[in-house]
Design a protein around this motif. Sequence first.
Motif, PDB file in Angstrom:
ATOM      1  N   VAL A   1      -2.789   1.048  -3.843  1.00 46.78           N
ATOM      2  CA  VAL A   1      -1.943  -0.140  -3.955  1.00 46.78           C
ATOM      3  C   VAL A   1      -0.906   0.069  -5.059  1.00 46.78           C
ATOM      4  CG1 VAL A   1      -1.931  -2.626  -4.423  1.00 46.78           C
ATOM      5  CG2 VAL A   1      -3.796  -1.612  -3.108  1.00 46.78           C
TER       6      VAL A   1
ATOM      7  N   ALA B   1      -7.597   1.121  -0.371  1.00 46.93           N
ATOM      8  CA  ALA B   1      -6.264   1.687  -0.186  1.00 46.93           C
ATOM      9  C   ALA B   1      -5.617   1.932  -1.541  1.00 46.93           C
ATOM     10  CB  ALA B   1      -5.399   0.724   0.638  1.00 46.93           C
TER      11      ALA B   1
ATOM     12  N   SER C   1       0.478   4.115  -7.948  1.00 46.81           N
ATOM     13  CA  SER C   1      -0.499   3.341  -7.179  1.00 46.81           C
ATOM     14  C   SER C   1      -1.915   3.630  -7.670  1.00 46.81           C
ATOM     15  CB  SER C   1      -0.368   3.643  -5.686  1.00 46.81           C
ATOM     16  OG  SER C   1      -0.446   5.031  -5.447  1.00 46.81           O
TER      17      SER C   1
ATOM     18  N   THR D   1       0.841  -1.199   0.000  1.00 48.68           N
ATOM     19  CA  THR D   1       0.000   0.000   0.000  1.00 48.68           C
ATOM     20  C   THR D   1       0.875   1.246   0.000  1.00 48.68           C
ATOM     21  OG1 THR D   1      -0.150   0.219   2.400  1.00 48.68           O
ATOM     22  CG2 THR D   1      -1.791  -1.210   1.320  1.00 48.68           C
TER      23      THR D   1
END
Length: 195
Positions: free
Chosen positions: A96, A94, A84, A40
């Motif tokens: 990632v 979240a 991400s 994360t």
Amino acid sequence: MKHLYFLGAALLLMIAPAMGQTAWRIEPGKYIGNTKIGATADDMAAMLGPADGGDAAMGKAWSIWYSHKKDKSIDSSRYLAVYSVREETNGKEAMVVKQIRVNTSSFTTEKGLRVGSSYIEIKKLFPAIKVVAEYQDKLKGRKIVLYDVRKAGIAFEMTTERGRKQVCTAITVHSQGEDINTYILFPGYEGLKKL
């Protein structure tokens, strides 16, 4: 108590070399250094500190950590960039990590490929390498070719300066089998002309 101290010291001596071996390693499809695909963004920030820069839009983001000079000022010519995407992980939403990009020769693959390696060296180890994009940098007078080895999960940005051979100027690790061009462009490419 004395035995606990020696046990702890012995464990550190066993773990430290393993951590040191991966700290500067590039593993296609998995990681660059201690930055891992699937981690994360919060994990990355906890390990690397707050990012020095980046770009974000619609649940996608680049976070960039620049090298620092001896006087602690930012050296923006060398960086670690993490791409991400917002998704659900472990029952929570979240950001990632999907791609990791570096442009410094400090990181190497197990076989010794790094920023600065030639196209010929890379092609020997990754014969399935394919061109996926080309850009023209008119300011620096060079062509940038992005090669991907999709199955392995690694891409190489190659630059040819006037009259010279192709040399790797950046390496990106991404999930195996996934296309490098799946996501938004790296910040800085906006000014380049796509060929």
